[in-house]
Design a protein around this motif. Structure first.
Motif, PDB file in Angstrom:
ATOM      1  N   LYS A 230     -41.739 -32.100 -54.723  1.00 26.59           N
ATOM      2  CA  LYS A 230     -41.425 -33.507 -54.470  1.00 26.59           C
ATOM      3  C   LYS A 230     -39.913 -33.639 -54.402  1.00 26.59           C
ATOM      4  CE  LYS A 230     -42.904 -37.856 -54.239  1.00 26.59           C
ATOM      5  NZ  LYS A 230     -43.920 -38.329 -53.270  1.00 26.59           N
ATOM      6  N   ASN A 231     -39.424 -34.586 -53.618  1.00 29.31           N
ATOM      7  CA  ASN A 231     -37.992 -34.842 -53.559  1.00 29.31           C
ATOM      8  C   ASN A 231     -37.551 -35.621 -54.799  1.00 29.31           C
ATOM      9  OD1 ASN A 231     -37.908 -33.586 -51.080  1.00 29.31           O
ATOM     10  ND2 ASN A 231     -37.858 -35.482 -49.896  1.00 29.31           N
ATOM     11  N   LEU A 232     -36.421 -35.208 -55.366  1.00 23.84           N
ATOM     12  CA  LEU A 232     -35.904 -35.856 -56.571  1.00 23.84           C
ATOM     13  C   LEU A 232     -35.248 -37.177 -56.204  1.00 23.84           C
ATOM     14  CD1 LEU A 232     -35.156 -35.824 -59.594  1.00 23.84           C
ATOM     15  CD2 LEU A 232     -33.120 -34.502 -58.977  1.00 23.84           C
ATOM     16  N   ARG A 233     -35.684 -38.257 -56.859  1.00 18.97           N
ATOM     17  CA  ARG A 233     -35.133 -39.581 -56.570  1.00 18.97           C
ATOM     18  C   ARG A 233     -34.521 -40.235 -57.808  1.00 18.97           C
ATOM     19  NH1 ARG A 233     -38.648 -41.890 -52.670  1.00 18.97           N
ATOM     20  NH2 ARG A 233     -37.723 -43.937 -53.076  1.00 18.97           N
ATOM     21  N   LEU A 234     -34.950 -39.814 -58.997  1.00 23.30           N
ATOM     22  CA  LEU A 234     -34.495 -40.501 -60.206  1.00 23.30           C
ATOM     23  C   LEU A 234     -34.562 -39.549 -61.392  1.00 23.30           C
ATOM     24  CD1 LEU A 234     -33.705 -43.220 -61.603  1.00 23.30           C
ATOM     25  CD2 LEU A 234     -36.155 -43.596 -61.967  1.00 23.30           C
ATOM     26  N   ILE A 235     -33.539 -39.623 -62.262  1.00 23.10           N
ATOM     27  CA  ILE A 235     -33.534 -38.876 -63.518  1.00 23.10           C
ATOM     28  C   ILE A 235     -33.631 -39.878 -64.663  1.00 23.10           C
ATOM     29  CG2 ILE A 235     -32.200 -37.351 -65.028  1.00 23.10           C
ATOM     30  CD1 ILE A 235     -30.836 -36.227 -62.537  1.00 23.10           C
ATOM     31  N   VAL A 236     -34.563 -39.629 -65.576  1.00 24.67           N
ATOM     32  CA  VAL A 236     -34.696 -40.445 -66.779  1.00 24.67           C
ATOM     33  C   VAL A 236     -34.351 -39.555 -67.961  1.00 24.67           C
ATOM     34  CG1 VAL A 236     -36.239 -41.794 -68.248  1.00 24.67           C
ATOM     35  CG2 VAL A 236     -36.451 -41.934 -65.746  1.00 24.67           C
ATOM     36  N   SER A 255     -28.640 -48.863 -68.857  1.00 21.41           N
ATOM     37  CA  SER A 255     -27.759 -47.685 -68.902  1.00 21.41           C
ATOM     38  C   SER A 255     -27.940 -46.873 -67.635  1.00 21.41           C
ATOM     39  CB  SER A 255     -28.065 -46.833 -70.138  1.00 21.41           C
ATOM     40  OG  SER A 255     -27.876 -47.581 -71.315  1.00 21.41           O
ATOM     41  N   PHE A 256     -27.301 -47.310 -66.554  1.00 19.54           N
ATOM     42  CA  PHE A 256     -27.421 -46.642 -65.267  1.00 19.54           C
ATOM     43  C   PHE A 256     -26.163 -45.818 -64.992  1.00 19.54           C
ATOM     44  CE2 PHE A 256     -30.208 -50.309 -64.827  1.00 19.54           C
ATOM     45  CZ  PHE A 256     -31.351 -49.724 -64.288  1.00 19.54           C
ATOM     46  N   SER A 257     -26.354 -44.632 -64.436  1.00 18.60           N
ATOM     47  CA  SER A 257     -25.240 -43.774 -64.045  1.00 18.60           C
ATOM     48  C   SER A 257     -25.739 -42.837 -62.945  1.00 18.60           C
ATOM     49  CB  SER A 257     -24.707 -42.979 -65.248  1.00 18.60           C
ATOM     50  OG  SER A 257     -25.737 -42.161 -65.799  1.00 18.60           O
ATOM     51  N   HIS A 258     -25.000 -41.767 -62.679  1.00 14.82           N
ATOM     52  CA  HIS A 258     -25.416 -40.764 -61.695  1.00 14.82           C
ATOM     53  C   HIS A 258     -25.162 -39.375 -62.264  1.00 14.82           C
ATOM     54  CE1 HIS A 258     -25.087 -44.238 -58.989  1.00 14.82           C
ATOM     55  NE2 HIS A 258     -25.922 -43.589 -58.197  1.00 14.82           N
ATOM     56  N   ARG A 259     -26.006 -38.443 -61.878  1.00 13.57           N
ATOM     57  CA  ARG A 259     -25.791 -37.038 -62.203  1.00 13.57           C
ATOM     58  C   ARG A 259     -25.674 -36.271 -60.886  1.00 13.57           C
ATOM     59  NH1 ARG A 259     -29.694 -33.520 -66.117  1.00 13.57           N
ATOM     60  NH2 ARG A 259     -29.486 -35.462 -67.320  1.00 13.57           N
ATOM     61  N   THR A 260     -24.703 -35.355 -60.821  1.00  9.43           N
ATOM     62  CA  THR A 260     -24.463 -34.621 -59.582  1.00  9.43           C
ATOM     63  C   THR A 260     -25.111 -33.248 -59.636  1.00  9.43           C
ATOM     64  OG1 THR A 260     -22.352 -35.763 -59.279  1.00  9.43           O
ATOM     65  CG2 THR A 260     -22.691 -33.741 -58.024  1.00  9.43           C
ATOM     66  N   VAL A 266     -27.491 -38.198 -57.996  1.00 10.43           N
ATOM     67  CA  VAL A 266     -28.852 -38.656 -58.267  1.00 10.43           C
ATOM     68  C   VAL A 266     -28.787 -39.769 -59.310  1.00 10.43           C
ATOM     69  CG1 VAL A 266     -31.160 -37.983 -59.011  1.00 10.43           C
ATOM     70  CG2 VAL A 266     -29.700 -36.329 -57.819  1.00 10.43           C
ATOM     71  N   PRO A 267     -29.397 -40.921 -59.052  1.00 14.86           N
ATOM     72  CA  PRO A 267     -29.399 -42.003 -60.040  1.00 14.86           C
ATOM     73  C   PRO A 267     -30.020 -41.541 -61.357  1.00 14.86           C
ATOM     74  CG  PRO A 267     -30.168 -42.805 -57.920  1.00 14.86           C
ATOM     75  CD  PRO A 267     -30.078 -41.312 -57.804  1.00 14.86           C
ATOM     76  N   GLU A 268     -29.398 -41.944 -62.459  1.00 15.98           N
ATOM     77  CA  GLU A 268     -29.875 -41.539 -63.784  1.00 15.98           C
ATOM     78  C   GLU A 268     -29.931 -42.754 -64.711  1.00 15.98           C
ATOM     79  OE1 GLU A 268     -29.056 -38.004 -67.029  1.00 15.98           O
ATOM     80  OE2 GLU A 268     -27.349 -38.794 -65.900  1.00 15.98           O
ATOM     81  N   ILE A 269     -30.992 -42.821 -65.501  1.00 12.65           N
ATOM     82  CA  ILE A 269     -31.167 -43.883 -66.481  1.00 12.65           C
ATOM     83  C   ILE A 269     -31.214 -43.254 -67.869  1.00 12.65           C
ATOM     84  CG2 ILE A 269     -32.742 -45.666 -67.347  1.00 12.65           C
ATOM     85  CD1 ILE A 269     -33.701 -46.056 -64.494  1.00 12.65           C
ATOM     86  N   GLN A 270     -30.428 -43.798 -68.788  1.00 20.68           N
ATOM     87  CA  GLN A 270     -30.495 -43.383 -70.187  1.00 20.68           C
ATOM     88  C   GLN A 270     -31.549 -44.257 -70.869  1.00 20.68           C
ATOM     89  OE1 GLN A 270     -28.623 -40.803 -71.209  1.00 20.68           O
ATOM     90  NE2 GLN A 270     -27.534 -40.660 -69.265  1.00 20.68           N
ATOM     91  N   LEU A 271     -32.665 -43.633 -71.265  1.00 21.75           N
ATOM     92  CA  LEU A 271     -33.761 -44.403 -71.861  1.00 21.75           C
ATOM     93  C   LEU A 271     -33.806 -44.149 -73.362  1.00 21.75           C
ATOM     94  CD1 LEU A 271     -36.102 -46.299 -71.163  1.00 21.75           C
ATOM     95  CD2 LEU A 271     -37.556 -44.288 -70.895  1.00 21.75           C
ATOM     96  N   PRO A 272     -33.494 -45.151 -74.181  1.00 19.25           N
ATOM     97  CA  PRO A 272     -33.498 -44.955 -75.636  1.00 19.25           C
ATOM     98  C   PRO A 272     -34.902 -44.669 -76.161  1.00 19.25           C
ATOM     99  CG  PRO A 272     -32.305 -46.948 -75.022  1.00 19.25           C
ATOM    100  CD  PRO A 272     -33.055 -46.497 -73.798  1.00 19.25           C
ATOM    101  N   ALA A 286     -39.128 -48.203 -64.778  1.00 20.50           N
ATOM    102  CA  ALA A 286     -37.885 -47.661 -64.229  1.00 20.50           C
ATOM    103  C   ALA A 286     -38.095 -47.181 -62.796  1.00 20.50           C
ATOM    104  CB  ALA A 286     -37.391 -46.522 -65.108  1.00 20.50           C
ATOM    105  N   ALA A 287     -39.237 -46.538 -62.537  1.00 20.74           N
ATOM    106  CA  ALA A 287     -39.540 -46.057 -61.189  1.00 20.74           C
ATOM    107  C   ALA A 287     -39.719 -47.228 -60.225  1.00 20.74           C
ATOM    108  CB  ALA A 287     -40.791 -45.188 -61.209  1.00 20.74           C
TER     109      ALA A 287
END
Length: 317
Positions: A230-236, A255-260, A266-272, A286-287
């Protein structure tokens, strides 16, 4: 992590049926390797139509290319074949089920260059080969986490060891989402801004859950519960926090950021992660929210705009 070059023989054996291939001549060159060599000054493309000035690694001959060669005088024809079947050409493919002229077979044998035939039309053969080779030879990177298909998009669950990634993945699977890879998903850059994640062969179908050991997700939930890539669209990213610290998180923006990865952001969410939080529901939300963002809708911006209008209306009143 660069992928080791593959040989013409491996390419033939792997895609013989899908590309309708058959071997015509030049078996001596079966172990020639296909790959991009950074030290190669020619910078030749992997696949292309007949080109004697800037030859590709794999040259495709269709009806037009064969007509051109056969229309040359004898001396020029011989020189063209000598040029065609030498470096950097690694193999020559005749498309459209066309017969190979005897001179091409002789040149392939003389130079030890594989000559293959395909029943596919030349444009289809070119497109398919370019797609397969781009995927096979793309650099890959292993990222620790669980890669899943959630709400139709590729979501990578990351976080510290023992934070609960596998338990969360198992709950998502029971809710109808799909496992792609546990522990060590491999990501390849298959386009300018596209990363495709897949599972190493050894780990396919398996999910490790502490206390339960290895689970075969395909055997437990059926074929629809697993997917090859699958294509990567989001990192949690799961982040353990004390329950009291949750109140310190930005309630509007999150808590939104990006990871390279591979120069792709790639969009990244920090989920507590805290007691009492339903992580499966949060990952689904989140999705869904990410899909809305990609389609141009920002809930925070919408809320702020609504608030602004309300304040302006109250001031007028």
């Amino acid at each position: 992590m660069p992928v080791a070059p593959l040989s013409v023989r491996v390419l033939f054996e792997t895609y013989q049926k899908r590309l309708a291939l058959h071997w015509l001549a030049g078996h001596a060159g079966a172990e020639r390797t296909i790959g991009r060599d950074p030290a190669d000054a020619t910078d030749a493309a992997l696949v292309g139509y007949l080109n004697l000035i800037h030859p590709s690694r794999l040259q495709i001959l269709g009806a037009a290319e064969l007509d051109y060669l056969l229309g040359l005088d004898e001396k020029t024809y011989t020189e063209a074949l000598d040029h065609l079947f030498t470096e950097p050409t690694l193999a020559v493919l005749i498309a459209g089920g066309l017969p190979a002229p005897p001179a091409l077979r002789r040149a392939a044998e003389q130079h030890g260059t594989p000559l293959l035939g395909s029943a596919l039309a030349s444009d289809k053969l070119l497109n398919h080969l370019d797609y397969y080779l781009s995927d096979l030879l793309a650099d890959k990177q292993v990222v620790h986490g669980v890669f899943m298909d959630v709400m139709g998009i590729g979501v990578l669950l990351t976080g510290e060891s023992s934070v609960g990634k596998s338990e969360l993945a198992l709950e998502l699977i029971t809710r109808g989402h799909i496992l792609i890879a546990d522990d060590a998903p491999e990501f390849r850059r298959v386009g300018p801004d596209t990363l495709r994640g897949s599972c190493p062969e050894l780990l396919q179908d398996f999910l490790e859950v502490r206390g339960l050991g290895l689970l075969n997700i395909r055997a437990m939930f059926g074929d629809s519960a697993v997917k090859r890539h699958k294509n990567l669209r989001l990192i949690v990213n799961l982040v353990p926090v004390a329950k009291s610290d949750i109140h310190n998180i930005d309630r509007l923006q999150g808590s939104f950021s990006h990871r390279t990865l591979f120069e792709v952001e790639v969009p990244e969410i920090q989920l507590p992660v805290a007691p009492g939080r339903n992580l499966a529901v949060l990952v689904e939300a989140a999705a869904r929210n990410h899909i809305l963002r990609e389609n141009g809708y920002d809930a925070t911006a919408h809320f702020i705009e609504r608030q602004r209008h309300l304040i302006a209306r109250e001031e007028q009143e």
